[in-house]
Design a protein around this motif. Structure first.
Motif, PDB file in Angstrom:
ATOM      1  N   GLU A  22       0.805  -1.221   0.000  1.00  0.00           N
ATOM      2  CA  GLU A  22       0.000   0.000   0.000  1.00  0.00           C
ATOM      3  C   GLU A  22       0.837   1.271   0.000  1.00  0.00           C
ATOM      4  N   ALA A  23       2.090   1.143   0.397  1.00  0.00           N
ATOM      5  CA  ALA A  23       2.938   2.329   0.554  1.00  0.00           C
ATOM      6  C   ALA A  23       3.095   3.062  -0.773  1.00  0.00           C
ATOM      7  N   ASP A  24       2.879   4.337  -0.693  1.00  0.00           N
ATOM      8  CA  ASP A  24       3.001   5.227  -1.835  1.00  0.00           C
ATOM      9  C   ASP A  24       4.145   6.189  -1.520  1.00  0.00           C
ATOM     10  N   TYR A  25       4.994   6.447  -2.493  1.00  0.00           N
ATOM     11  CA  TYR A  25       6.128   7.348  -2.291  1.00  0.00           C
ATOM     12  C   TYR A  25       6.036   8.483  -3.309  1.00  0.00           C
ATOM     13  N   ALA A  26       6.239   9.704  -2.859  1.00  0.00           N
ATOM     14  CA  ALA A  26       6.346  10.813  -3.801  1.00  0.00           C
ATOM     15  C   ALA A  26       7.633  10.638  -4.610  1.00  0.00           C
ATOM     16  N   ILE A  27       8.698  10.236  -3.932  1.00  0.00           N
ATOM     17  CA  ILE A  27       9.978   9.892  -4.559  1.00  0.00           C
ATOM     18  C   ILE A  27      10.424   8.586  -3.918  1.00  0.00           C
ATOM     19  N   THR A  28      10.719   7.597  -4.732  1.00  0.00           N
ATOM     20  CA  THR A  28      11.160   6.315  -4.192  1.00  0.00           C
ATOM     21  C   THR A  28      12.524   6.498  -3.527  1.00  0.00           C
ATOM     22  N   PRO A  29      12.626   6.145  -2.249  1.00  0.00           N
ATOM     23  CA  PRO A  29      13.900   6.358  -1.553  1.00  0.00           C
ATOM     24  C   PRO A  29      14.967   5.395  -2.055  1.00  0.00           C
ATOM     25  N   PRO A  30      16.228   5.815  -1.952  1.00  0.00           N
ATOM     26  CA  PRO A  30      17.305   4.886  -2.318  1.00  0.00           C
ATOM     27  C   PRO A  30      17.309   3.714  -1.337  1.00  0.00           C
ATOM     28  N   PRO A  31      17.687   2.549  -1.812  1.00  0.00           N
ATOM     29  CA  PRO A  31      17.690   1.391  -0.911  1.00  0.00           C
ATOM     30  C   PRO A  31      18.842   1.495   0.093  1.00  0.00           C
ATOM     31  N   LEU A  32      18.495   1.794   1.319  1.00  0.00           N
ATOM     32  CA  LEU A  32      19.486   1.906   2.391  1.00  0.00           C
ATOM     33  C   LEU A  32      19.217   0.816   3.412  1.00  0.00           C
ATOM     34  N   PRO A  33      20.253   0.149   3.885  1.00  0.00           N
ATOM     35  CA  PRO A  33      20.010  -0.776   4.990  1.00  0.00           C
ATOM     36  C   PRO A  33      19.589   0.028   6.216  1.00  0.00           C
ATOM     37  N   GLU A  34      18.677  -0.513   6.976  1.00  0.00           N
ATOM     38  CA  GLU A  34      18.112   0.223   8.118  1.00  0.00           C
ATOM     39  C   GLU A  34      19.183   0.625   9.134  1.00  0.00           C
ATOM     40  N   TRP A  35      20.257  -0.160   9.267  1.00  0.00           N
ATOM     41  CA  TRP A  35      21.317   0.174  10.222  1.00  0.00           C
ATOM     42  C   TRP A  35      22.051   1.452   9.818  1.00  0.00           C
ATOM     43  N   SER A  36      22.031   1.789   8.516  1.00  0.00           N
ATOM     44  CA  SER A  36      22.793   2.955   8.054  1.00  0.00           C
ATOM     45  C   SER A  36      22.082   4.279   8.360  1.00  0.00           C
ATOM     46  N   VAL A  37      20.789   4.224   8.596  1.00  0.00           N
ATOM     47  CA  VAL A  37      20.021   5.460   8.821  1.00  0.00           C
ATOM     48  C   VAL A  37      20.507   6.221  10.054  1.00  0.00           C
ATOM     49  N   PRO A  38      20.630   5.572  11.232  1.00  0.00           N
ATOM     50  CA  PRO A  38      21.146   6.337  12.377  1.00  0.00           C
ATOM     51  C   PRO A  38      22.597   6.771  12.192  1.00  0.00           C
ATOM     52  N   VAL A  39      23.371   5.992  11.452  1.00  0.00           N
ATOM     53  CA  VAL A  39      24.764   6.384  11.191  1.00  0.00           C
ATOM     54  C   VAL A  39      24.782   7.677  10.377  1.00  0.00           C
ATOM     55  N   ILE A  40      23.964   7.728   9.334  1.00  0.00           N
ATOM     56  CA  ILE A  40      23.873   8.938   8.510  1.00  0.00           C
ATOM     57  C   ILE A  40      23.397  10.120   9.350  1.00  0.00           C
ATOM     58  N   GLY A  41      22.405   9.893  10.195  1.00  0.00           N
ATOM     59  CA  GLY A  41      21.877  10.967  11.032  1.00  0.00           C
ATOM     60  C   GLY A  41      22.888  11.499  12.032  1.00  0.00           C
ATOM     61  N   VAL A  42      23.601  10.596  12.694  1.00  0.00           N
ATOM     62  CA  VAL A  42      24.596  11.031  13.684  1.00  0.00           C
ATOM     63  C   VAL A  42      25.763  11.736  12.993  1.00  0.00           C
ATOM     64  N   VAL A  43      26.202  11.202  11.853  1.00  0.00           N
ATOM     65  CA  VAL A  43      27.270  11.875  11.098  1.00  0.00           C
ATOM     66  C   VAL A  43      26.794  13.263  10.666  1.00  0.00           C
ATOM     67  N   GLY A  44      25.543  13.366  10.213  1.00  0.00           N
ATOM     68  CA  GLY A  44      25.001  14.673   9.844  1.00  0.00           C
ATOM     69  C   GLY A  44      24.980  15.635  11.018  1.00  0.00           C
ATOM     70  N   LEU A  45      24.558  15.144  12.172  1.00  0.00           N
ATOM     71  CA  LEU A  45      24.524  15.980  13.369  1.00  0.00           C
ATOM     72  C   LEU A  45      25.932  16.458  13.735  1.00  0.00           C
ATOM     73  N   LEU A  46      26.897  15.558  13.674  1.00  0.00           N
ATOM     74  CA  LEU A  46      28.288  15.933  13.982  1.00  0.00           C
ATOM     75  C   LEU A  46      28.829  16.934  12.967  1.00  0.00           C
ATOM     76  N   LEU A  47      28.503  16.734  11.688  1.00  0.00           N
ATOM     77  CA  LEU A  47      28.937  17.697  10.667  1.00  0.00           C
ATOM     78  C   LEU A  47      28.324  19.070  10.914  1.00  0.00           C
ATOM     79  N   ALA A  48      27.036  19.094  11.251  1.00  0.00           N
ATOM     80  CA  ALA A  48      26.362  20.374  11.505  1.00  0.00           C
ATOM     81  C   ALA A  48      26.965  21.094  12.708  1.00  0.00           C
ATOM     82  N   LEU A  49      27.181  20.360  13.777  1.00  0.00           N
ATOM     83  CA  LEU A  49      27.760  20.978  14.977  1.00  0.00           C
ATOM     84  C   LEU A  49      29.180  21.455  14.717  1.00  0.00           C
ATOM     85  N   THR A  50      29.965  20.644  14.027  1.00  0.00           N
ATOM     86  CA  THR A  50      31.347  21.025  13.709  1.00  0.00           C
ATOM     87  C   THR A  50      31.366  22.234  12.786  1.00  0.00           C
TER      88      THR A  50
END
Length: 152
Positions: free
Chosen positions: A45-73
């Motif tokens: 049933e899931a509808d996507y406005a843009i189909t997301p790239p296939p990311l393993p679920e474990w990589s999502v928090p890694v990307i988020g934490v790296v983004g947070l560290l980049l922003a703070l730095t």
């Protein structure tokens, strides 16, 4: 007006701030497939406005934490350059006027790639409401940068 020459690294620090902000906001606002299932939206049933790239679920928090560290730095380095007088105040203002644009970009990507029913409606509403704000900040940053370059 301060005519301090801005070091080329200042652009890199600003890029770290903006890219990191977009990634961290995407991570914070993202709807995972598991969350969608918990809300009763099955993968078929899931509808996507843009189909997301296939990311393993474990990589999502890694990307988020790296983004947070980049922003703070990046933010800390931009502020350090301003406080040390190695960058004109107007360039710092330009950097921080671009911050909401990066924030809206991360939020936009989270909504655009969210598994939902009627995904285009949510994306359209978000563009209608936040688009004008992003445009105002983008124009403000461009005007500040233009005036700073012209003043030299």
């Amino acid at each position: 007006m301060n005519t301090t020459p801005t070091r080329p690294l200042f652009a890199l620090y600003t890029a770290l701030l903006l890219v990191g902000t977009a990634l961290a906001v995407w991570w914070a606002a993202r709807t995972s497939p598991e969350e969608a299932r918990n809300r009763g939206i099955t993968p078929s049933e899931a509808d996507y406005a843009i189909t997301p790239p296939p990311l393993p679920e474990w990589s999502v928090p890694v990307i988020g934490v790296v983004g947070l560290l980049l922003a703070l730095t990046g933010g800390a380095l931009v502020i350090r350059e301003l406080r040390a007088g190695r960058a004109a105040f107007a360039w710092g203002l330009t950097s921080f006027l671009l911050l909401p644009v990066a924030l809206f970009g991360g939020l936009w990507w989270a909504i655009a790639t969210a598994p939902a029913i009627g995904a285009n409606i949510g994306l359209g509403l978000m563009l209608i409401t936040l688009g004008p704000f992003a445009l105002v900040f983008l124009l403000g940053a461009a005007l500040t940068a233009l005036l700073t370059r012209h003043h030299r």
